[in-house]
Design an enzyme around this catalytic site. Structure first.
Site, PDB file in Angstrom:
ATOM      1  N   HIS A  74       0.901  -1.311  -0.024  1.00 38.62           N
ATOM      2  CA  HIS A  74      -0.153   0.048  -0.049  1.00 38.62           C
ATOM      3  C   HIS A  74       0.940   1.164  -0.017  1.00 38.62           C
ATOM      4  CE1 HIS A  74      -3.589   2.453   1.397  1.00 38.62           C
ATOM      5  NE2 HIS A  74      -2.718   3.172   1.630  1.00 38.62           N
ATOM      6  N   HIS A  90      -0.276   3.807  11.867  1.00 37.33           N
ATOM      7  CA  HIS A  90       0.389   4.801  11.416  1.00 37.33           C
ATOM      8  C   HIS A  90       0.745   5.755  12.724  1.00 37.33           C
ATOM      9  CE1 HIS A  90       0.471   8.479   8.529  1.00 37.33           C
ATOM     10  NE2 HIS A  90       1.719   8.095   8.867  1.00 37.33           N
ATOM     11  N   GLU A 104      -3.643  15.045  10.461  1.00 43.20           N
ATOM     12  CA  GLU A 104      -4.399  14.574   9.469  1.00 43.20           C
ATOM     13  C   GLU A 104      -5.762  14.942   9.818  1.00 43.20           C
ATOM     14  OE1 GLU A 104      -3.746  10.452   8.589  1.00 43.20           O
ATOM     15  OE2 GLU A 104      -1.324  10.804   8.916  1.00 43.20           O
ATOM     16  N   HIS A 149      -6.339  12.920  13.233  1.00 43.86           N
ATOM     17  CA  HIS A 149      -5.571  12.097  13.897  1.00 43.86           C
ATOM     18  C   HIS A 149      -4.291  13.134  13.821  1.00 43.86           C
ATOM     19  CE1 HIS A 149      -8.231   8.958  11.936  1.00 43.86           C
ATOM     20  NE2 HIS A 149      -8.189   8.887  13.245  1.00 43.86           N
ATOM     21  N   HIS A 198      -3.076   5.573  14.686  1.00 43.47           N
ATOM     22  CA  HIS A 198      -4.127   5.297  14.183  1.00 43.47           C
ATOM     23  C   HIS A 198      -4.151   4.420  12.995  1.00 43.47           C
ATOM     24  CE1 HIS A 198      -2.294   8.870  11.717  1.00 43.47           C
ATOM     25  NE2 HIS A 198      -2.961   8.152  10.824  1.00 43.47           N
TER      26      HIS A 198
END
Ligand SMILES: [Fe+2]
Length: 451
Positions: A304, A347, A353, A377, A383
């Site tokens: 990803h 992460h 964010e 976040h 998160h």
């Protein structure tokens, strides 16, 4: 115009001045447009006398000495100084500006909100702005604020500009018209509008109630991201950005102009509409962009990639590669990666964010992050996928799969985001958001040979 008739009083440049009626394509182009033939001086900016008795005026979006100056020349019925009289402070208590750090609000935490509901109160673009977070410092022109707007009423003989910021508008519900000095922009969900610092405009409700998100950028303007190895195509293509053709109104009626300046709001009373630019040229202009034209690129074999591949626009900070703000889009797309945990990974991030859901379902949070909702976040807060997303993605058959019915975005900033009192107390905060990770199990088994 593509979606609604012009207000009676506005006179717009003829349609042959844009490839889409009412708009001119291109990002950061040096445009020229005139609503009356010959209103634009040819071959020079400041003739001794302008045609039609117009005044020439420059709107500077960058310092004169900037390496790539951004400015527009306006030819208008009155110079802007005639749209500016004595100022009086006015209160817009729900619109906050950094630095704004309420003492009894805890900004540290994973937060998520349901959509802020509409009320019976009639709200305009100014009174309906609800600040969720602020970051950085408007006085040093760094950082941003995130807002949710709830708008039910058009501004009547009322105009606004922000000296503090460029405004990125992300509609989620309803349709709005931005009647600006440089022309008219209509937006609906799945489109965005960008209103540069210092531009005067009036906001009208074409279809209401209207709700959406705003990123107020105190810093350098949004730009297209560097494409690097991705190459010249895909992502946001420059031709899909649309600046409006010139449109003006010659209307003498008592009006107010509200100015946002260093976080304060000031009102000045004038005797006419300030939307009186008959012709303009330059590269400092509002524009719109249809998010459905964003061409995503992604993994075609395994893993990803970082969400930066979905950056639509980026506003630089002084540090190369570290944005004041990235505007990132998560739209429908194919997932094909082999032997891969496909949703966003777990992460912790130096960047902060803030996400909003425009419509549909977000893949890392199939439940709870709903259209009109917001999540935050913050800097270095962990998160990632909730239990359902983790189990689903860890056990699904990895054939090609299309993520459909989904459009979310992120305002990502290098600065920590501080909650407002409104976000902490009045907005519909989901108290149980943190619990979405509670049921994640320990799966570790250290027995030899186990995989
Ligand atoms: Fe993240």
């Amino acid at each position: 115009m593509t979606s609604a008739a012009l207000p009676d009083q506005m006179i717009q440049a003829p349609s042959n001045q844009g490839t889409t009626e009412g708009y001119m394509p291109g990002f950061g182009n040096d445009f020229e447009t005139e609503a009356l033939p010959g209103a634009l001086p040819r071959g020079m900016n400041s003739p001794q006398k302008c045609n039609y008795g117009l005044y020439g005026e420059q709107l500077s979006g960058t310092a004169f000495t900037a390496e790539r100056p951004e400015r527009s020349w306006c030819y208008r019925i009155r110079p802007s100084v005639k749209h500016s009289h004595r100022y009086e402070r006015v209160a817009l208590p729900y619109w906050k500006t950094a630095p704004h750090i309420p003492q009894d609000v805890t900004s540290l935490g994973q937060y998520r909100w349901d959509p802020i509901p509409h009320s019976d109160e009639g709200l305009t673009w100014l009174t309906g702005m609800r600040t969720m977070t602020t970051a950085g410092d408007v006085n040093t022109q760094v950082g941003m604020a995130s807002h949710v707007y709830l708008v039910t009423q058009s501004m009547q003989e009322s105009y606004f500009y922000s000296a503090d910021s460029e405004m990125l508008v992300v509609p989620q519900e309803g349709r709005l018209r931005f009647a600006t000095e440089l022309g008219i922009i209509d937006v609906e969900p799945q489109e965005i509008a960008i209103l540069p610092r210092g531009l005067v405009y009036r906001v009208e409700v074409l279809q209401g109630p209207a709700r959406g998100f705003v990123c107020e950028n105190y810093g350098q303007k949004f730009d297209l991201p560097g494409r690097g190895p991705i190459g010249a195509n895909c992502m946001a293509n420059p031709r899909d950005f649309k600046a409006p053709v010139a449109a003006y109104e010659d209307r003498e009626v008592p009006s107010t102009l509200t100015v946002k300046w260093c976080g304060q709001f000031h009102e000045t009373r004038i005797g006419q509409s300030p939307l009186d630019v008959v012709a303009w040229h330059g590269n400092y202009a509002p524009y719109k962009y249809d998010l459905r034209t964003y061409c995503p690129v992604g993994a075609i074999l395994f893993d990803h990639p970082d969400p930066s591949i979905f950056t639509v626009l980026t506003a630089p900070s002084g540090q190369p590669g570290t944005a004041n703000i990235d505007f990132v889009l998560f739209r429908d797309r194919w997932m094909v990666a082999e032997n891969t945990f496909r949703p966003p990974w777990y992460h912790k991030n130096i960047m902060s964010e803030l996400m909003g859901n425009i419509y549909g379902q977000y893949d890392a949070k199939p439940k709870g992050f709903i259209p009109g909702g917001v999540s935050l976040h913050n800097m270095m807060l962990p998160h990632g996928p909730d239990k359902n997303a983790f189990e689903g993605a860890s056990n699904s058959n990895l054939g090609p799969e299309k993520l459909e019915n989904t459009m979310s975005f992120m305002f990502e900033t290098r600065f920590p985001q501080h909650l407002t009192e409104f976000a902490a107390r009045d907005a519909p905060l989901q108290d149980d958001y943190i619990d979405c990770w509670t049921s994640l199990e320990k799966k570790f088994d250290g027995a030899p040979g186990r995989k």
